[in-house]
Design a protein around this motif. Sequence first.
Motif, short mmCIF file in Angstrom:
data_model
loop_
_atom_site.label_atom_id
_atom_site.label_comp_id
_atom_site.label_asym_id
_atom_site.label_seq_id
_atom_site.Cartn_x
_atom_site.Cartn_y
_atom_site.Cartn_z
N SER A 61 -115.01 6.77 -23.30
CA SER A 61 -114.78 7.14 -24.70
C SER A 61 -113.43 6.60 -25.12
O SER A 61 -112.60 6.24 -24.29
N GLY A 62 -113.23 6.51 -26.44
CA GLY A 62 -112.00 5.93 -26.95
C GLY A 62 -112.07 4.42 -26.98
O GLY A 62 -113.13 3.81 -26.76
N SER A 63 -110.94 3.78 -27.26
CA SER A 63 -110.93 2.32 -27.41
C SER A 63 -109.75 1.70 -26.68
O SER A 63 -108.66 2.26 -26.64
N VAL A 64 -110.01 0.52 -26.12
CA VAL A 64 -108.98 -0.36 -25.56
C VAL A 64 -109.08 -1.66 -26.33
O VAL A 64 -110.09 -2.36 -26.23
N SER A 65 -108.05 -1.97 -27.12
CA SER A 65 -108.08 -3.14 -27.99
C SER A 65 -107.00 -4.13 -27.57
O SER A 65 -105.86 -3.74 -27.31
N VAL A 66 -107.37 -5.40 -27.52
CA VAL A 66 -106.42 -6.49 -27.25
C VAL A 66 -106.40 -7.37 -28.49
O VAL A 66 -107.42 -7.96 -28.86
N GLY A 67 -105.25 -7.42 -29.15
CA GLY A 67 -105.13 -8.22 -30.37
C GLY A 67 -106.10 -7.80 -31.44
O GLY A 67 -106.55 -8.63 -32.24
N GLY A 68 -106.45 -6.52 -31.49
CA GLY A 68 -107.35 -6.00 -32.50
C GLY A 68 -108.81 -6.01 -32.14
O GLY A 68 -109.65 -5.52 -32.90
N THR A 69 -109.18 -6.55 -30.98
CA THR A 69 -110.57 -6.57 -30.54
C THR A 69 -110.81 -5.45 -29.54
O THR A 69 -110.15 -5.38 -28.50
N ASP A 70 -111.74 -4.56 -29.87
CA ASP A 70 -112.11 -3.46 -28.98
C ASP A 70 -112.96 -4.03 -27.85
O ASP A 70 -114.06 -4.56 -28.09
N LEU A 71 -112.47 -3.94 -26.62
CA LEU A 71 -113.17 -4.55 -25.50
C LEU A 71 -114.56 -3.96 -25.30
O LEU A 71 -115.48 -4.64 -24.83
N LYS A 72 -114.74 -2.71 -25.68
CA LYS A 72 -116.03 -2.06 -25.50
C LYS A 72 -117.09 -2.65 -26.43
O LYS A 72 -118.30 -2.52 -26.17
N SER A 73 -116.66 -3.31 -27.50
CA SER A 73 -117.61 -3.90 -28.45
C SER A 73 -118.21 -5.21 -27.93
O SER A 73 -119.15 -5.74 -28.54
N LEU A 74 -117.68 -5.72 -26.83
CA LEU A 74 -118.14 -7.00 -26.29
C LEU A 74 -119.11 -6.78 -25.14
O LEU A 74 -118.95 -5.86 -24.34
N SER A 75 -120.12 -7.64 -25.05
CA SER A 75 -121.00 -7.62 -23.89
C SER A 75 -120.22 -8.06 -22.65
O SER A 75 -119.11 -8.60 -22.76
N GLY A 76 -120.81 -7.87 -21.47
CA GLY A 76 -120.11 -8.22 -20.24
C GLY A 76 -119.67 -9.67 -20.20
O GLY A 76 -118.52 -9.98 -19.87
N GLY A 77 -120.55 -10.60 -20.57
CA GLY A 77 -120.21 -12.01 -20.56
C GLY A 77 -119.15 -12.36 -21.58
O GLY A 77 -118.22 -13.12 -21.30
N ARG A 78 -119.28 -11.81 -22.78
CA ARG A 78 -118.28 -12.07 -23.82
C ARG A 78 -116.93 -11.46 -23.45
O ARG A 78 -115.88 -12.03 -23.76
N ARG A 79 -116.98 -10.31 -22.80
CA ARG A 79 -115.72 -9.68 -22.37
C ARG A 79 -115.02 -10.53 -21.31
O ARG A 79 -113.80 -10.67 -21.34
N ASP A 80 -115.77 -11.13 -20.39
CA ASP A 80 -115.18 -12.02 -19.39
C ASP A 80 -114.53 -13.23 -20.05
O ASP A 80 -113.43 -13.65 -19.68
N ARG A 81 -115.22 -13.81 -21.03
CA ARG A 81 -114.67 -14.97 -21.73
C ARG A 81 -113.44 -14.59 -22.55
O ARG A 81 -112.47 -15.33 -22.60
N PHE A 82 -113.51 -13.43 -23.17
CA PHE A 82 -112.36 -12.95 -23.95
C PHE A 82 -111.15 -12.75 -23.05
O PHE A 82 -110.03 -13.14 -23.40
N ARG A 83 -111.36 -12.14 -21.88
CA ARG A 83 -110.26 -11.94 -20.94
C ARG A 83 -109.65 -13.28 -20.53
O ARG A 83 -108.43 -13.42 -20.46
N ALA A 84 -110.50 -14.26 -20.24
CA ALA A 84 -109.99 -15.57 -19.84
C ALA A 84 -109.17 -16.22 -20.96
O ALA A 84 -108.17 -16.90 -20.69
N GLU A 85 -109.58 -16.00 -22.21
CA GLU A 85 -108.87 -16.60 -23.34
C GLU A 85 -107.56 -15.88 -23.66
O GLU A 85 -106.55 -16.51 -23.96
N ARG A 86 -107.57 -14.56 -23.58
CA ARG A 86 -106.50 -13.77 -24.18
C ARG A 86 -105.54 -13.12 -23.19
O ARG A 86 -104.48 -12.66 -23.61
N ILE A 87 -105.91 -13.05 -21.92
CA ILE A 87 -105.09 -12.30 -20.96
C ILE A 87 -104.78 -13.17 -19.74
O ILE A 87 -105.69 -13.72 -19.12
N GLY A 88 -103.50 -13.27 -19.41
CA GLY A 88 -103.09 -13.90 -18.17
C GLY A 88 -102.71 -12.82 -17.17
O GLY A 88 -101.92 -11.93 -17.50
N VAL A 89 -103.27 -12.89 -15.98
CA VAL A 89 -103.06 -11.84 -14.99
C VAL A 89 -102.30 -12.38 -13.78
O VAL A 89 -102.66 -13.43 -13.23
#
Length: 230
Positions: A61-89
Amino acid sequence: MSEPALALRDVSYGWPGRAGFRLTCPAFALAPGESVLLLGASGSGKSTLLSLVCGIVTADSGSVSVGGTDLKSLSGGRRDRFRAERIGVIFQQFNLLPYASVSDNILLPLRFAPDRRRRAGGTAEADRLCSALGLPEGVAALPAGRLSVGQQQRVAVARALIGAPPLIVADEPTSALDAATQDTFLKLLFERTAEAGSSLLMVSHDERLGDRFDRVIRLEDIVTTQRTAA
């Protein structure tokens, strides 16, 4: 007003299992370009929080947003691509491919992130980062496993920074370093994140690092954890 680089609101997440672990975070935000040190002991929920921030798991429950995008709103594949684009680990154990070249290790995230790849400009940027991070000339062609621990750590930083992702997440990156190497590493990390305009979220148990950051937050001040029955 720009969106926060990272925002958690009313987040709750529980690992499944007989001795489940539940974490809740009412609110936390990281501003664009800001550096924050999260201090927490082993077992305090650091790994769970980072898994939520990086979209490896999604909040119950609740939201985790990166740059205004709620990660929960993304499918698994889209979330993986979003992470690759937006987050360096930057991982605690670096997670380099030992038999792959330094250059290939640095460029690896770009295979899954076309926008980030366009920003990076390919091998020339990998070479530039190697030079900027103080790695010797010609190191890009060497297998990563042949490098010293300090050199491997710099490669891990270059891999996180290439293509200037807006959010850098670092998981105990200095825990295995002596004081001198740690100081050099942090100086380089802050120089390069500032150059890229990236926000930095670092998790550590070492309070001595705090003076370098815009803010220092104790994990127990923003999250609560509990063990739950199955």
